[in-house]
Design an enzyme around this catalytic site. Structure first.
Site, PDB file in Angstrom:
ATOM      1  N   GLU A  37       1.041  -1.041  -0.128  1.00 27.48           N
ATOM      2  CA  GLU A  37      -0.026   0.066   0.067  1.00 27.48           C
ATOM      3  C   GLU A  37       0.922   1.264   0.049  1.00 27.48           C
ATOM      4  OE1 GLU A  37      -2.843   0.338   3.168  1.00 27.48           O
ATOM      5  OE2 GLU A  37      -3.436   2.136   2.516  1.00 27.48           O
ATOM      6  N   ARG A 262       5.092 -12.651   9.739  1.00 33.63           N
ATOM      7  CA  ARG A 262       5.856 -11.348   9.482  1.00 33.63           C
ATOM      8  C   ARG A 262       7.228 -11.225  10.290  1.00 33.63           C
ATOM      9  NH1 ARG A 262       3.766  -6.298   9.700  1.00 33.63           N
ATOM     10  NH2 ARG A 262       1.867  -6.963   8.551  1.00 33.63           N
ATOM     11  N   LYS A 272       4.627   0.700   9.518  1.00 34.04           N
ATOM     12  CA  LYS A 272       4.661   1.989   8.645  1.00 34.04           C
ATOM     13  C   LYS A 272       4.070   3.075   9.366  1.00 34.04           C
ATOM     14  CE  LYS A 272       3.169   0.120   4.919  1.00 34.04           C
ATOM     15  NZ  LYS A 272       2.519   0.085   3.669  1.00 34.04           N
TER      16      LYS A 272
END
Ligand code: ATP
Ligand code: MG
Length: 565
Positions: A37, A262, A272
């Site tokens: 994204e 992850r 982020k």
């Protein structure tokens, strides 16, 4: 697939891909994608996903797309798109002509939604967001059907069209899938597919005022691109039934979603959102601050793409969330730089040395080895003269027992040069040593005594008159707590910032061969670590960032573990 890869054991995702190729499940194809994204810069966690997706494509003769998942108009910017393109390329991967944007599929997604409405599988809901939450129930209680669930297909089609046309304010209506309000999986309780947002999109402008949710959009993007293996992180495991439901109801190409753990790194935050906070609050100099775990931060710090790829390979892929010791990342870059970076001499905190029996005005060019790991790197000349600088911490006036470096009356070796002995300490008014008077033994040129006498240490040095001034930045971990998200009495992760994470040394001296060093080039400063020329460095003002020290904490951990076994 090359034979090297096939002989090593495959991780569980590669094993699935290999099996599918064997059984010809997808017509002998493997197509993956990396779908960021564009709402921030990429970090080392993304590198794990990039290496996995592009790695699979490379090893199995498949394809990997770069796709911007730009379905949220509010947080996304062109700056992020540009940085992501640069970073994936820098990591060494190539998507050829397959750069895609989810926003290019908006029309197709809208048509698919109409198709679901027509099939009685989606409806327009007028509940407020709070009411939707109330009706949804909890983990222990089933939800309740929404009063708008039984709207006719015609009414739904009409309202959805008017939502798109901009007739309604944001938040007034949503389009929902009609699945099962009693499902034990909350994601299946009539999830929202579209919401109204009167927002300008960075690519589609004001064309749209309904925007798809992640769950609705993501599977469609994969399907449209004919992805075969849709790899994502574990938090989407509970969303897989929904991913499958949408694609099954539409009867379109249906990739297999596969989840992996992850990457988490000690002393690091990886979201982020949090990295953005550090940037916005001015706690770091930007996304590319060399202390940041971003790809551009690591690049500025001196990391190589090879080191990052190797790290991703070393950590592997699995199904359990865990935290990787940041020492392993540092070990990987050290291993890489050890092989490739030229050795030079630099002094970070200079202490002047005058060799009293060395002729004034004389200069010798001494031969120094560029890289002991790589004979082809050859040698260079380093100037030696009567006045030198050594590292301040390599001298102690009253040395404790285990201090073997320079002290009054003691003899040490200067690397590639001579043995010297300290004869006098010159001090300032505070009693601090400002200069050492020494003598040298001319018979020890090159660093060995013909009479076989030994010294206990070898120091690096530069010639005072020939060396160049430089600024050097030393780094520690950005956070002082192993898990920065553990606020431990403080307010949030920011209270764990390490106040010593950046130290700027502005009166360093480096050997003259570094005069033309270009930004981005990497060196080992003997005994001090690996350094990279900072982007703002120029011939008049040399600036270096320390990538890592030479101390390998990971190697130590490994050794200790082997001893336990
Ligand atoms: P963040 O939580 O940092 O905002 P994200 O998952 O929201 O990350 P995306 O841009 O959606 O960021 O991620 C793109 C791809 O990278 C996704 O497939 C995602 O699963 C993967 N990814 C993100 N963070 C990690 C991580 N720490 N380890 C491995 N893969 C990751
Ligand atoms: Mg995300």
């Amino acid at each position: 697939m090359n034979t090297n890869e096939s002989t090593t054991r495959l991780d569980f995702i590669r094993a699935i891909v290999a099996e599918d190729l064997k059984t010809n499940k997808w017509g002998g194809q493997a197509v993956t994608r990396f779908p960021p994204e564009p709402n921030g810069y990429l970090h080392i966690g993304h590198a794990k996903s990039i290496c996995l997706n592009f790695g699979i494509a490379g090893e199995f003769n498949g394809l990997c797309n770069l796709r911007f998942d730009d379905t949220n108009p509010i947080k996304e910017e062109q700056e992020y798109i540009n940085s992501i393109i640069e970073d994936v390329r820098w990591l060494g991967f190539d998507w050829q002509d397959r750069l895609f944007y989810a926003s290019d599929y908006f029309e197709q997604m809208y048509e698919y939604a109409v198709q679901l409405i027509q099939a009685g599988k989606a409806y327009v809901c007028d509940l407020t967001p709070e009411q939707i939450r109330e009706y949804r129930g909890t983990l222990t209680e089933p939800g309740k059907n929404c009063p708008y669930r039984s709207r006719s297909v015609e009414e739904n089609l009409d309202l959805f069209e008017r939502m798109r046309a901009g007739e309604f304010e944001a938040g007034l209506r949503v389009l929902r899938a009609k699945i099962d309000m009693a499902s034990p999986n909350l994601n299946m309780r009539d999830p929202v597919m579209y919401r109204i947002l009167h927002a300008e999109h960075h690519r589609t402008g004001d064309k749209w005022c309904v925007y798809p949710t992640y769950d609705w959009a993501h599977g469609l993007e994969d399907s449209i691109e004919r992805i075969t293996h849709s790899v994502c992180t574990l938090e989407f495991e509970n969303h897989r039934p929904l991913y499958d439901w949408f694609l099954d109801e539409l009867g379109v190409h249906h990739p297999q979603q596969i989840e992996f753990a992850r990457l988490n790194l000690s002393y690091t935050v990886m979201s982020k959102r949090k990295l953005q906070q550090l940037v916005q609050d001015g706690l770091v100099s930007g996304w590319d601050d060399p202390r940041m775990p971003t790809i551009c931060g690591l690049r500025g710090r001196g990391y190589t793409p090879e080191a990052i790829r190797k790290f991703c390979k070393r950590i592997g892929v699995n199904k359990f969330n865990s935290t990787v010791d940041i020492a392993l990342l540092e070990h990987c870059v050290r291993e890489d730089l050890n092989k490739t970076s030229p050795r030079v001499m630099a002094v970070l905190r200079p202490l002047k040395v005058v060799i009293e029996n060395y002729p004034e005005g004389q200069v010798e060019e001494l031969e120094a080895i560029n890289n002991p790991e790589d004979a082809s790197a050859g040698t260079r000349k380093v100037p030696f003269s009567r006045e030198l600088y050594i590292e301040r911490e390599d001298f102690m006036e009253e040395p404790p027992k285990k201090f073997y470096r320079l002290a009054p009356g003691r003899e040490v070796r200067l690397r590639y040069a001579y043995f010297i002995t300290c004869t006098e300490v010159v001090k300032d008014s505070n009693g601090e040593a400002v200069e050492l008077r020494c003598t040298y033994d001319p018979s020890t040129r090159g660093g060995d005594a013909p009479d076989g006498r030994k010294v206990k240490s070898t120091l690096h040095w530069v010639s005072a008159g020939h060396s160049l001034p430089a600024e050097v930045r030393l780094y520690e971990h950005l956070f002082s707590r192993e898990n920065p998200d553990d606020a431990g009495g403080g307010e949030d992760f920011k209270s764990n910032l390490n106040p010593n994470s950046l130290q700027i040394l502005s009166s360093c001296r480096v050997e003259p061969s570094l005069g033309q060093a270009k930004p981005g080039s990497r060196y080992q400063f003997e005994r001090l670590g690996y350094f990279c020329v900072a982007s703002e460095s120029c011939e008049g003002k040399l600036v270096f960032n320390r990538t890592v020290t030479l101390r390998d904490r990971w190697a130590k951990i490994q050794k200790a573990q082997q001893q336990i076994r």
